[in-house]
Structures are given as structure tokens and as C-alpha cells.
Design a protein around this motif. Structure first.
Motif, PDB file in Angstrom:
ATOM      1  N   GLU A  65      -9.043  10.891   4.894  1.00 59.31           N
ATOM      2  CA  GLU A  65      -9.361  12.310   4.730  1.00 59.31           C
ATOM      3  C   GLU A  65     -10.468  12.514   3.692  1.00 59.31           C
ATOM      4  O   GLU A  65     -11.327  13.378   3.844  1.00 59.31           O
ATOM      5  CB  GLU A  65      -8.099  13.077   4.335  1.00 59.31           C
ATOM      6  CG  GLU A  65      -7.089  13.188   5.481  1.00 59.31           C
ATOM      7  CD  GLU A  65      -5.764  13.771   5.034  1.00 59.31           C
ATOM      8  OE1 GLU A  65      -5.558  13.877   3.805  1.00 59.31           O
ATOM      9  OE2 GLU A  65      -4.939  14.108   5.896  1.00 59.31           O
ATOM     10  N   ARG A  83      -4.058   7.487   5.178  1.00 55.66           N
ATOM     11  CA  ARG A  83      -4.373   8.873   5.537  1.00 55.66           C
ATOM     12  C   ARG A  83      -5.117   9.564   4.410  1.00 55.66           C
ATOM     13  O   ARG A  83      -6.077  10.304   4.641  1.00 55.66           O
ATOM     14  CB  ARG A  83      -3.089   9.646   5.865  1.00 55.66           C
ATOM     15  CG  ARG A  83      -3.375  11.026   6.462  1.00 55.66           C
ATOM     16  CD  ARG A  83      -2.113  11.765   6.831  1.00 55.66           C
ATOM     17  NE  ARG A  83      -1.445  12.298   5.647  1.00 55.66           N
ATOM     18  CZ  ARG A  83      -0.398  13.129   5.713  1.00 55.66           C
ATOM     19  NH1 ARG A  83       0.102  13.466   6.883  1.00 55.66           N
ATOM     20  NH2 ARG A  83       0.161  13.578   4.609  1.00 55.66           N
ATOM     21  N   ASN A  84      -4.673   9.307   3.171  1.00 57.41           N
ATOM     22  CA  ASN A  84      -5.332   9.932   2.010  1.00 57.41           C
ATOM     23  C   ASN A  84      -6.805   9.553   1.927  1.00 57.41           C
ATOM     24  O   ASN A  84      -7.682  10.393   1.719  1.00 57.41           O
ATOM     25  CB  ASN A  84      -4.621   9.528   0.723  1.00 57.41           C
ATOM     26  CG  ASN A  84      -3.262  10.181   0.591  1.00 57.41           C
ATOM     27  OD1 ASN A  84      -2.944  11.124   1.313  1.00 57.41           O
ATOM     28  ND2 ASN A  84      -2.452   9.666  -0.321  1.00 57.41           N
ATOM     29  N   SER A  97      -0.342  -0.500   5.300  1.00 62.19           N
ATOM     30  CA  SER A  97      -1.407   0.349   5.833  1.00 62.19           C
ATOM     31  C   SER A  97      -2.691  -0.445   6.049  1.00 62.19           C
ATOM     32  O   SER A  97      -3.341  -0.312   7.091  1.00 62.19           O
ATOM     33  CB  SER A  97      -1.676   1.515   4.874  1.00 62.19           C
ATOM     34  OG  SER A  97      -0.547   2.331   4.752  1.00 62.19           O
TER      35      SER A  97
END
Length: 807
Positions: free
Chosen positions: A674, A670-671, A227
Motif C-alpha cells: 500500500e 499488505r502494509n 509473507s
């Protein structure tokens, strides 16, 4: 002199090989040895190295992120903006930590190379000579004895030995090898004495071929690493595009590009979350140090993440759950023969057969061997037959596994054996028959006269370790070359679920093995290829799999696993191919190791959102001011120093050290994105609300004064964002929050003093240009946005939870 001219490929060589006829007492002649050496038919196994120093340097230095930041620094230095390159310190520290960890791991793995038999005895010209194992040539005659490790695949010419092939097959019991039997490199000689002809050398050995198939070290399949790599590539491309666009815009508008190069460089640097990489490296390195105190070598930083994600742990029983020893629990007569008579029979059999496997050792510990002179013949134990026997007193007596000994009272014995097996014992029968052993065969009619129950010596903390994994969202699978009965016994006693469904994979095809993975948790008689299939299928089912191994037979499975853990007592090839190495070969440390991994990664994910707040903020601001033809990006690199170092650097580091046992789930990027959006949105509104005052009324709000209070405002807002990350507050996080606030107060106080009294500064803020209007504006905006930030966080959190619920 030649007995045949058989040819074959040796490793990847194109040479045709001639096998010389040799006798065990003469061996090769000097001329034949010389010829072998000239044709390079010498035992030179491929050296196992993780990564070369050149590969380590390239991997850690020449990345897109590093090259971009170094290029920006060079440009800033060239144009004399020396105070704007403090980010180089963070970059150099990040590179240094990564280089240090990789180089240290490479050196330690080299030191861990435990060569069991560095020298061996060969017979040449009728004389025995000791030479290094890498000087053995094809068709050499080697002498092997108890305590040796077989250096090459070979054929026994004279004598017999017992071998422990557990590193190759996973089978715990020793195997008896007689004349003409094949023996394999990496096997350990437990007893006996023999001469053998070397049939394979170097990479052609079975163990080396397994190693070659597994190749060497592979980097862990890290979601964070993947990532971050993808994310930084995207960010770097966007930063470069915006930087080029700014240069073009300045040129088109007739502005002096050279004069504004610091602003262009500052916008690029602000967009790149370099601190996140430093935090990741430092946090993982701290985890590595803590794991080293538990005698675990971490060979790759991101292996810790895979530990945090593991929900299936695969292992062999020997060395993890048991210490490899057995003990006798009970001896029961099931005939008219007394227990004392049975003890004598056991002693006679042990004396005659000279068996020395684990079962025999346990019996010798419990019962003494008995000298008997009128023995006629015997059958030593072999793993294929699963029994040993001897003839004396005109009778034959056998000692072996139920199901392998044919007895005429089988129905009566069966229920007794099954009852003991249900209780978790390993069972052996004592059988008696009239007549002698003929042609290595027992008499036709044998009658069971006694039952011996055994239990493997389970490590005292094995059950506690298994319970820890079960209680912390990680199931355990046993994958072993041992028998089903042996594995069931151990699984019963340590509390591994599904022991009743244990299955032997002997002879099963790949598709049958894959189906078994969905139903069973205990697998017996497993080959190296089947181990790999099991691991691959578990991963295909969506699991994150850790494989613990020590033998060459584990190599393919270790390669296929998400996280591979080797025991230091195992094969060199296994240690070189694994992500972690247990230096004391202690399974008991692994629950703490997994716990450490979860703590580091969960907390790292928790705090990394702080870094992306600045990245999202900088990307938006850079794009906005690029679209405003008469305005320039308002911040230089030092303006964000307090934000970057204190609330993005120091505070998250301490938060990342808190205990956290939860298994990490979900996508890392993504965590954290957000979590970062509400903070970035708040910082954007704050800075625009303050800066816009100068454009509306420049007389009341001078631009430099507005910039100064904007820098102070976003720095203070970063404290509020840190507060949100620390929620719910506890004593530890409260201390971190208060400490960070105090440090920021001190930093701004020192910076203001240096600017006003000395004429120099750190943050490049002109405090003298801040008037009362600027202070009042900043105060109002800050007080409005603090509660608004928590509202943003609450609303966005509800949207994320709703989306996750639908997923």
C-alpha cells in the motif's frame, strides 16, 4: 536372582526389559552390566541439536529466489554480459549473512550446554565407581548426594535426600524423598545422601519424554517470513512467466533471442526485490548484534520480529521476578507465649528436623538453631503436608502453612492471616499441642501461638520491568507450579494486575483451564500440559505470546509460543528448543530486548515499501513492453544500480536503526504494498512520459538519449520517494536524506566522467547522446510529477485509512 520379569517399552525400542534385583551396597555384577550393554540398555539420551549444517545450507541456499537469480546470472555470463551480473554480489551477501547467523547460533547453543552432572557414581560388584552419565545401564545403582543432578529416573533404595524439582514441576520448595520414593532426571539434590536404582534410561526418562513431545527447535511463526516467502514465490512465478513469454515473443517475431538475452534477464532481475531480502537480513543481523551486547543469543533472525509483535509475556516468578530466596519480615505472638519463646521453638524445630528448604533457610538466617537433647520425634517438611513438626518438653510444636495446620483457634487466626496476605506476605503458623507426635501425626488439638510473615526476595528492578511491559502494550501472565498464595504475594508487590483472581489449576480439566485463561492472569499449580494449553488459548484469542522458561516443565509451552526465551541457567533441552537465550539468565534485559525488536521491525516495515516500488515498476514495464510487438524492454540491470543501491539499499538501512517502541501490527506485505503503490505509479508515468517522446519524434529525441535521461529521472525520483518515507523529517533522517542525495550526485558525476574521459562506465548510460531536448523534457516531466506523487500518496493514504476504519 530375579524378583520379577516386568516388561515395558523403552523409548521407541521393541526390546523387552528384565529388571534385576539389586541391593544398594552390591549393585549389578560385571556380567549383568555387560549384558545390558550388549542389549543397548544404556543411558543415551537423544542429542538435542537445532539444525544440522546440511539443513542450514539447504534452507539458506536452495530457495526459489536464489535458484532463479543464479540461473539468470549463469545465462548472462554464458552469453558474455559480465557487467550485468552485479546483483550476484547482493545475492551472495544475503546468503552469507543468513548462513553466518544460523551457523553461529548453532555453535553457541552447543557451547551453552551446561551439563550439571557429567559424571556419576555407580555401585557395581560391591564397589563404587565414577563413570560418565551416558554409561549408566538399566538397574544400575547410583549414589547421589548434595550438589548432584539426578541423571535418570530412579527409585531410592537406601537413605533420603531433598530434591529441587523446579525444572520439572515448577515448584520452588524442596521435596524430601525417602526409601522407595521415585526420583526423576533433571532434579537437583539440595541435601542428603542416598542410593537409588535406575528405572528409566535415555528417552524413557520423564524429562526426555517431555523433550521428545516438544521435539527440537522450531522456526518462529514469523509473519514477515511467511509473507516474504509467499510474496517471493508469487513474484518468481510471474517473473518466470514473463521471461518465458518474452522468449516466445522474440522467437515468434523473428528476433534474435541470444542478442536480447540481457534485456530478458534484466527484466526478470528488476522484478525481484532482492535488495529487500538483503535489507531484511542486514537489519535483523544488526538487531542480533545489538541484542548480543545485552547478553541475549538470537538463534533465528526472524525471532526479532516476533519480539516486536509480542503483547503477552508469560513467565514463572522464580529467576525472573525473584531470585529464589526468601526473608523473614516479622514474628508475632498470638497467645501468652512471648516472642522470645517462639524464637526458641523455631530454633528447636529447625535443629531437630534438619529442614533445608527455602523457608527453613530464611528462618536460619533470621534465628539461630537451638540444640535440644530431649526431643522425642519429628516430622520433616514435605510439600504435600506443608508443615514440619517436633516433640519436646512433653509438647508438640508445628511450623506450617495456614490451612494445612488444623488449630482450634482458627476463627481468631483467620482474620490475622488474611490481613497479612492482603499486604502481600506469605504466612506460616507456629502451633502448639500437648502430647507427642505418634505415627507421624500431630496431636488432635493444636493451638496457634504465633505467626511468621515472609516475603520472597524480589529482584530490585522487577517492578520497573513489569511497569515497562504494561506501559508498552504488553500484559504479563504468571504461570507457575507454585502455590496461589505465593504467586499472589509476588504479583501484589511487583504490580501485576489481577492478582485477586489468581487460580490454582490443580486437577482442572482442559476445558476448565481454557475458560480460566479468559478470566485470570495468574496461574498456580500448573502442569507442563496445562502450560501448553494456556499458551495455545492465549494465541487463539489473537495474542502474540512470548514464553520465558528455564525448566523441562516449560518445554511444551515454549514450543507452543510465538516467541520462546530460555534462561542459560536452565535445562539444555529448553535452550535448544527456544528462539532466544538469555546468556546471563537476567529477566531485566528482556524489556530492552523487546524494545530492540520493535525498533528493528517497525523501521524495516517502514522502509521496505521503497523496495517494492521498483518491483511493481518493473512488473508493469515488463508486461507493457511484452505487449508491444515492435519494442523491447528498455532498461538493463545496471540502469537501476543507483536506485537499487543508494535509495533502496543504503538509506533504508540507516533509517531502520532509529528508535521505535511501537508494537508492530497488521500484515507486513499488505502494509508495504500500500505504501509502494503511489511511488511505483509515479515512476511508471515518469519513464513512459520520457520514453514515449522518442517514439513520437525520434529525430528530436534519440532513443538512447531518452533512455539515459529516463534512468537519471527515475533515480532522482527515488530520492523524492525516500523524502516521503522520511517524513516527518528530524535531524537524523535529514542527514540520511542529504547524504543519499550527495552520494547519488557523486555516483552520476563519476560515471559521466568515466564514460566521457575513459570510455568505461558503471551505469551503462551514454551521456553524449543526451541532447538539450531530452534534458528539457526530463526536467518538465520531473517537476510535474514531484507534486503529483505527494497528491497520489495523500489520496491513497486516505483510502487505506478509510478501509482500515471499516475493518
Amino acid at each position: 536372582m530375579l524378583f520379577h520379569r516386568k516388561t515395558e517399552r523403552i523409548a521407541k525400542s521393541d526390546k523387552s526389559v528384565t529388571y534385576y534385583k539389586v541391593s544398594y551396597d552390591k549393585g549389578l555384577s560385571s556380567a549383568q552390566v555387560k549384558e545390558r550393554i550388549e542389549h543397548d540398555l544404556v543411558n543415551k539420551p537423544k542429542k538435542v541439536v537445532t539444525k544440522s549444517y546440511f539443513e542450514i545450507i539447504v534452507k539458506n541456499v536452495f530457495t526459489l529466489l536464489n535458484m532463479l537469480l543464479i540461473a539468470v546470472a549463469i545465462v548472462l555470463l554464458y552469453f558474455g554480459f559480465y557487467k550485468r551480473v552485479f546483483f550476484l554480489g547482493i545475492l551472495i551477501l544475503n546468503i552469507g549473512i543468513s548462513l553466518f547467523q544460523d551457523i553461529k547460533a548453532r555453535i553457541l547453543v552447543g557451547r551453552l550446554s551446561l551439563v550439571s552432572s557429567p559424571r556419576t557414581v555407580v555401585v557395581r560388584d560391591g564397589k563404587e565407581t565414577e563413570i560418565p552419565f551416558n554409561e549408566i545401564v538399566l538397574t544400575d545403582v547410583i549414589r547421589i548426594k548434595a550438589g548432584d543432578t539426578i541423571p535418570c529416573d530412579a527409585t531410592i533404595l537406601h537413605g533420603s535426600v531433598r530434591l529441587n524439582e523446579s525444572l520439572l514441576s515448577g515448584e520452588a520448595d524442596d521435596v524430601l524423598k525417602h526409601k522407595d520414593a521415585k526420583i526423576y532426571a533433571e532434579s537437583a539434590v539440595t541435601s542428603g545422601y542416598a542410593y537409588a536404582r535406575v528405572d528409566k534410561i535415555g528417552n524413557a526418562n520423564y524429562a526426555s519424554r517431555l523433550q521428545e513431545r516438544a521435539k527440537a527447535f522450531s522456526r518462529p511463526k514469523s509473519e514477515i517470513l511467511a509473507s516474504l516467502t509467499a510474496f517471493i514465490r508469487i513474484i518468481s512465478i510471474i517473473a518466470i512467466a514473463i521471461g518465458v513469454a518474452e522468449i516466445v515473443s522474440y522467437s515468434v517475431l523473428g528476433k534474435d533471442v541470444k542478442a536480447n538475452v540481457d534485456l530478458i534477464g534484466s527484466s526478470i532481475v528488476a522484478m525481484i526485490p532482492i535488495g529487500m531480502f538483503l535489507m531484511t537480513s542486514i537489519t535483523l543481523t544488526v538487531g542480533v548484534i545489538l541484542l548480543s551486547r545485552r547478553r541475549v543469543l538470537v538463534r533465528e533472525l526472524y525471532s526479532i520480529e516476533m519480539l516486536a509483535r509480542v503483547n503477552v509475556v508469560c513467565l514463572d516468578k522464580t529467576g525472573t521476578l525473584t531470585d529464589g530466596n526468601m526473608k523473614v519480615d516479622n514474628l508475632v505472638s498470638c497467645s501468652t507465649r512471648s516472642v522470645e519463646y517462639l524464637k526458641k521453638v523455631i530454633g528447636y524445630i529447625l535443629f531437630i528436623t534438619k529442614d533445608d528448604n527455602l523457608t527453613a533457610k530464611a528462618l536460619k538466617t533470621k534465628y539461630s538453631t537451638c540444640v535440644i537433647k530431649d526431643a522425642y520425634s519429628s516430622i520433616p517438611f514435605e510439600s504435600a503436608k506443608k508443615f514440619s513438626a517436633a516433640s519436646f518438653n512433653k509438647h508438640s510444636y508445628a511450623l506450617g502453612a495456614y490451612g494445612f495446620l488444623k488449630v482450634d483457634n482458627n476463627k481468631e487466626i483467620k482474620s490475622k492471616v488474611e490481613r497479612y496476605e492482603r499486604l502481600g506476605y506469605r504466612v506460616l503458623l507456629i502451633a502448639e499441642g500437648k502430647g507427642d507426635i505418634q505415627s507421624n501425626k500431630l496431636p488432635n488439638k493444636m493451638h496457634a501461638i504465633g505467626i511468621i510473615t515472609f516475603s520472597e526476595n524480589i529482584k530490585p528492578d522487577a517492578k520497573a520491568n513489569i511497569d515497562w511491559f504494561k506501559q508498552n502494550d504488553a500484559s504479563v501472565r504468571i504461570i507457575s507450579g507454585d502455590s496461589v498464595e505465593s504467586l499472589k504475594t509476588i504479583a501484589t508487590r511487583v504490580g501485576i494486575e489481577g492478582y485477586k483472581d489468581a487460580i490454582s489449576l490443580e486437577g482442572l480439566k482442559e476445558e476448565e483451564v481454557r475458560k480460566a485463561v479468559h478470566k485470570c492472569t495468574i496461574f498456580a499449580r500448573v502442569t507442563p500440559d496445562q502450560k501448553k494449553i494456556i499458551i495455545s488459548e492465549l494465541r487463539r484469542m489473537g495474542n502474540t505470546v512470548a514464553m520465558i522458561g528455564d525448566g523441562v516443565n516449560d518445554l511444551l509451552a515454549l514450543k507452543a509460543a510465538d516467541c520462546s526465551i530460555a534462561m542459560a541457567s536452565g535445562s539444555d533441552a529448553v535452550k535448544a528448543a527456544s528462539h532466544l537465550v538469555s546468556l546471563d539468565s537476567n529477566f531485566s534485559s528482556l524489556p530492552r530486548v523487546v524494545e530492540e525488536g520493535r525498533k528493528v521491525i517497525n523501521n524495516l516495515q517502514r522502509v521496505c515499501s521503497i523496495f517494492l516500488v521498483k518491483t511493481l515498476f518493473a512488473m508493469f514495464m515488463s508486461t507493457l513492453f511484452l505487449c508491444l510487438p515492435n519494442q523491447s524492454y528498455p532498461f538493463v540491470t545496471n540502469h537501476l544500480f543507483a536506485w537499487e543501491v543508494l535509495t533502496i539499499g543504503i538509506a533504508p538501512f540507516f533509517i531502520a536503526l532509529e528508535p521505535n517502541k511501537e508494537r508492530i501490527k497488521g500484515g507486513f506485505i499488505r502494509n508495504i504494498i500500500e505504501e509502494a503503490i503511489p511511488g511505483a505509479l509515479t515512476q511508471i508515468i515518469l519513464s513512459l512520459a520520457i520514453l514515449s517522446a522518442s517514439y513520437i519524434n525520434p529525430a528530436a529525441f534519440p532513443i538512447e538519449g531518452v533512455k539515459a535521461v529516463a534512468v537519471i529521472g527515475i533515480s532522482l525520483m527515488s530520492i523524492v520517494i525516500l523524502l516521503h518515507v522520511c517524513m516527518p523529517l528530524n535531524k537524523y533522517r535529514s542527514v540520511v536524506l542529504i547524504g543519499t542525495t550527495c552520494l547519488m550526485t557523486i555516483l552520476f558525476g563519476v560515471d559521466a566522467y568515466l564514460k566521457i574521459k575513459v570510455g568505461t562506465d558503471i551505469l551503462e548510460i551514454d551521456y553524449l547522446l543526451i541532447n538539450n531536448s531530452c534534458w528539457f523534457l526530463a526536467g518538465i516531466v520531473f517537476l510535474v510529477l514531484v507534486p503529483l506523487y505527494f497528491v497520489f500518496g495523500y489520496l491513497f493514504g486516505k483510502l487505506v485509512k478509510k478501509r482500515n476504519h471499516h475493518e
